[in-house]
Design a protein around this motif. Structure first.
Motif, short mmCIF file in Angstrom:
data_model
loop_
_atom_site.label_atom_id
_atom_site.label_comp_id
_atom_site.label_asym_id
_atom_site.label_seq_id
_atom_site.Cartn_x
_atom_site.Cartn_y
_atom_site.Cartn_z
N THR A 301 2.44 -1.50 4.10
CA THR A 301 1.25 -2.46 3.48
C THR A 301 -0.27 -2.17 4.33
OG1 THR A 301 2.42 -4.01 5.10
CG2 THR A 301 3.45 -4.08 3.11
N PRO A 305 -3.51 -7.32 1.04
CA PRO A 305 -2.88 -6.41 -0.16
C PRO A 305 -3.84 -6.81 -0.81
CG PRO A 305 -1.66 -8.72 1.58
CD PRO A 305 -3.19 -8.57 2.14
N ASP A 308 -5.03 -3.73 -2.33
CA ASP A 308 -4.02 -2.35 -2.92
C ASP A 308 -4.64 -1.70 -4.20
OD1 ASP A 308 -2.05 -3.33 -0.73
OD2 ASP A 308 -0.94 -4.63 -2.51
N LYS A 324 1.93 3.96 -5.45
CA LYS A 324 2.20 2.71 -5.00
C LYS A 324 4.04 2.22 -4.53
CE LYS A 324 2.36 -0.63 -8.92
NZ LYS A 324 1.28 -1.93 -8.27
N GLY A 331 2.74 -2.82 -1.96
CA GLY A 331 2.25 -2.09 -1.16
C GLY A 331 2.95 -0.30 -1.49
N MET A 332 2.65 0.04 -0.17
CA MET A 332 2.88 1.36 0.13
C MET A 332 4.04 2.00 -0.35
SD MET A 332 -0.14 2.02 -1.84
CE MET A 332 -1.27 0.21 -1.74
#
Ligand SMILES: *Cc1c(COP(=O)(O)O)cnc(C)c1O
Length: 360
Positions: A301, A305, A308, A324, A331-332
């Motif tokens: 994360t 955020p 993002d 993604k 998050g990622m």
């Protein structure tokens, strides 16, 4: 041609060498004037491909003749149903470890057919840790223990095989098979959808101890029995021939890389470097308990955020795609399977460092 570094969790990146081989082979495969997907699965030419793929997989993972190797369809999800149908009988209890999204789906499906005992539940940690082994509650007479060695969504990997005594261990290795050496004799059954670490979607591998296939009840339709596929060389009906062929090319590629021992070294190094970059920054964080961090799927994360979307957009500009995180986690997530080269991980780490400098 421009290839990106593709961090997709699945279907996932394949080795470029394999894709190029497919392109070369495609219209006129083995000088037969047809492509491999246009010929009979029972032809000599295809049978040779099928047998070689199985032999190479057996060599890569050290699979003895005590085990059948099956090339099926239906994805890992069909195995959520076939495992209880084949390895247990009505009235028996089956043991499941609940460590994240995929194990929950597996045990829910099993619960339609059998009494499920949850041996340990990682819910209290938000599926970022696994309860201490000393607290696990096995049932005394379970037909098998099912677990998910690598939870693809949460990035939680159980690095040591559970010891269930004489109870066969069943593992959903969809996102971890062939990423490192394993001791096959510790398992009763291993299954894996192909689209993460093996090849294209549509092929599912099952490695099953032959004696366990005899447990199946007469009420199970033959198309859903492992024994049917084992007896027919996985050709009770038309198998996914194109996927099988590509899996064979991936197995050859793995052998050229030095096999799974070498892959394990490279994968551990890739993961260590990425976790190190995350841990040493104040900008990125990974929530998983260090002992259970995945080598294959690394969620992280951003401290802010609201950035993002910018992160993902700039990553694409930098040639880094599909970072993604899963919608349930946010998050990622970087999926760094066998086919993700070390340069891809380096490029991601460089990009993350640059992005953090710009925004902190
Ligand atoms: C992707 C995945 C599945 C689902 O696979 P399908 O082939 O889509 O059914 C199941 N388990 C794990 C661990 C996965 O990563």
């Amino acid at each position: 041609m421009s290839r990106v570094f593709n961090f997709s969790p699945g279907p996932a990146t394949l080795p470029l060498e394999v894709l190029e081989q497919v392109r070369t082979d495609l219209p006129d495969w083995h000088a037969c004037g047809m492509s491999v997907m246009e010929i009979s699965h029972r032809s000599k030419a295809f049978l040779a491909v099928a047998e070689q793929a199985e032999a190479d997989l057996r060599e890569l993972l050290g699979i003895s003749e005590d085990y059948a190797v099956l090339f099926l369809q239906g994805g890992a999800t069909l195995q959520f149903a076939m495992v209880p149908m084949n390895l247990s009988v009505a009235g028996q209890t089956v043991d499941y470890l609940s460590t994240g999204s995929w194990s929950k789906k597996a045990l829910k499906e099993a619960g339609i057919l059998r009494e499920v005992n949850i041996v340990a539940d990682a819910a209290a940690s938000g599926y970022t840790d696994v309860p201490e082994r000393s607290t696990w509650q096995y049932s005394p007479d379970a037909a098998y223990l099912h677990y998910t060695p690598n939870e693809t969504i949460g990035g939680v990997e159980i690095h040591e095989v559970p010891d269930a005594g004489d109870v066969p261990v069943v593992a959903d290795m969809s996102s971890t098979i062939l990423s490192r050496p394993i001791d096959i004799s510790r398992f009763g059954l291993i299954y894996a959808g192909a689209q993460k670490n093996i090849g294209p979607a549509g092929l599912t591998l099952v490695i099953v101890r032959r004696d366990l296939m005899e447990r199946v009840e007469d009420s199970v339709p033959s198309i859903l029995r492992y024994s049917t596929f084992a007896a027919s060389g996985s050709m009770i009906n038309t198998p996914p021939t194109f996927g099988w062929y590509i899996a064979g090319l991936v197995f050859e590629w793995l052998k050229r890389q030095g096999g799974v021992a070498k892959m394990g070294e490279v994968n551990q190094r890739k993961a260590d470097r990425l976790y190190h970059a995350i841990d040493e920054s104040d900008f990125y964080a990974n929530p998983v308990a260090p002992a259970y961090r995945s080598w294959m799927n690394i969620p992280f994360t951003l401290a802010r955020p609201e950035l993002d979307a910018d992160f993902l957009e700039q990553a694409v500009q930098a040639g880094l795609q599909n970072l993604k995180g899963h919608r349930s986690v946010g998050g990622m997530r970087a999926s760094i399977y066998n086919a993700m080269p070390e340069e891809g991980v380096s490029a991601l780490i460089d990009f993350m460092g640059e992005f953090a400098r710009q925004h902190s």
